[in-house]
Design an enzyme around this catalytic site. Structure first.
Site, PDB file in Angstrom:
ATOM      1  N   HIS A  99       0.841  -1.206   0.000  1.00 35.81           N
ATOM      2  CA  HIS A  99       0.000   0.000   0.000  1.00 35.81           C
ATOM      3  C   HIS A  99       0.873   1.252   0.000  1.00 35.81           C
ATOM      4  CE1 HIS A  99      -3.574   2.372   0.744  1.00 35.81           C
ATOM      5  NE2 HIS A  99      -2.871   3.047   1.623  1.00 35.81           N
ATOM      6  N   ASP A 131      -6.687  -8.436   6.168  1.00 33.27           N
ATOM      7  CA  ASP A 131      -7.916  -8.932   6.794  1.00 33.27           C
ATOM      8  C   ASP A 131      -9.092  -8.383   5.991  1.00 33.27           C
ATOM      9  OD1 ASP A 131      -8.191  -6.296   7.572  1.00 33.27           O
ATOM     10  OD2 ASP A 131      -7.585  -6.658   9.656  1.00 33.27           O
ATOM     11  N   GLY A 133     -10.850  -5.797   6.427  1.00 37.33           N
ATOM     12  CA  GLY A 133     -10.988  -4.341   6.394  1.00 37.33           C
ATOM     13  C   GLY A 133     -10.217  -3.726   5.234  1.00 37.33           C
TER      14      GLY A 133
HETATM   15  C1  GRF Z   1       0.659   0.219  -5.941  1.00 36.54           C
HETATM   16  O1  GRF Z   1       1.113   1.514  -5.752  1.00 36.54           O
HETATM   17  C2  GRF Z   1       0.120  -0.360  -4.651  1.00 36.54           C
HETATM   18  O2  GRF Z   1       0.642   0.244  -3.526  1.00 36.54           O
HETATM   19  C3  GRF Z   1      -1.340  -0.068  -4.726  1.00 36.54           C
HETATM   20  O3  GRF Z   1      -1.681  -0.159  -6.079  1.00 36.54           O
HETATM   21  C4  GRF Z   1      -0.534   0.138  -6.876  1.00 36.54           C
HETATM   22  C5  GRF Z   1      -0.393  -0.991  -7.874  1.00 36.54           C
HETATM   23  O4  GRF Z   1       0.547  -0.723  -8.865  1.00 36.54           O
HETATM   24  N1  GRF Z   1      -2.065  -0.992  -3.873  1.00 36.54           N
HETATM   25  P1  GRF Z   1       0.968  -1.864  -9.885  1.00 36.54           P
HETATM   26  O5  GRF Z   1      -0.299  -2.394 -10.549  1.00 36.54           O
HETATM   27  O6  GRF Z   1       1.710  -2.928  -9.143  1.00 36.54           O
HETATM   28  O7  GRF Z   1       1.837  -1.168 -10.885  1.00 36.54           O
END
Ligand code: GRF
Length: 178
Positions: A99, A131, A133
């Site tokens: 994330h 999880d 959430g």
């Molecule tokens: C990433 O920045 C990740 O943190 C978020 O969605 C983006 C996905 O990028 N959850 P990619 O599809 O891996 O290029």
């Protein structure tokens, strides 16, 4: 073996593949996800919500398909749907997500924009257990970067992703060695 769930461009999937981690299968909630094309010869499939009576049915089918490919660890690499118990109960403590914020601050799909709007001086990437959430499971690893004057959502996200592409394979490798 690792199963990777994707919805978008799949640069994090690419980082896992480049690190030569044992990815056995790639699944998406979208048949048109660009990330699926990165799977190459690996088994890959889409599980669109519209094709199932409920989200739990879709999640159960996706979990079944991954299990059929010997998946024991699931990595969410830009997977943009919440997972239900129908999926998570099949892989206890074995689903991780990456994330683009320092969780627990700024969960959700618009984390980068929200961090800039809030005027934070620091951002980063988090890898955490999943999880039911929204980006709420226990944090496994985090790395920080400064937010720079003049940063746009694109420039900040690009620097965060550079971290993600190092951090995610490292944590996944550690989990594989458990
Ligand atoms: C990433 O920045 C990740 O943190 C978020 O969605 C983006 C996905 O990028 N959850 P990619 O599809 O891996 O290029």
């Amino acid at each position: 073996m690792i199963g990777v769930l994707v919805s978008g461009t799949g640069t994090n999937l690419q980082a896992l593949l480049d690190a030569e981690l044992p990815v056995a299968a790639v699944a998406s909630n979208r048949a048109d996800a660009a990330a699926l094309t990165r799977a190459g010869d690996l088994p890959h499939a889409s599980f669109e919500l519209a094709d199932y009576p409920s989200r739990a049915d879709r999640d159960a089918a996706m979990a079944e398909w991954l299990s059929g490919h010997d998946v024991e660890l699931v990595v969410l690499a830009g997977y943009m749907h919440l997972l239900t118990a129908a999926f998570l109960d099949r892989f206890p403590n074995s689903v991780v997500n990456v994330h683009p914020s320092l969780l627990p601050r700024f969960p959700g799909a618009h984390a980068v924009e929200e961090q800039l709007a809030a005027g934070v001086s620091e951002s980063g990437a988090t890898v955490h257990l999943v999880d039911e959430g929204v980006d709420s499971g226990p944090v496994l690893a985090q790395e920080r970067i400064a937010v720079l004057p003049g940063d746009t959502p694109e420039s900040l996200h690009e620097r965060i992703q550079a971290i993600e592409h190092r951090l995610l394979p490292r944590v996944v490798e550690e989990l594989c060695a458990r």
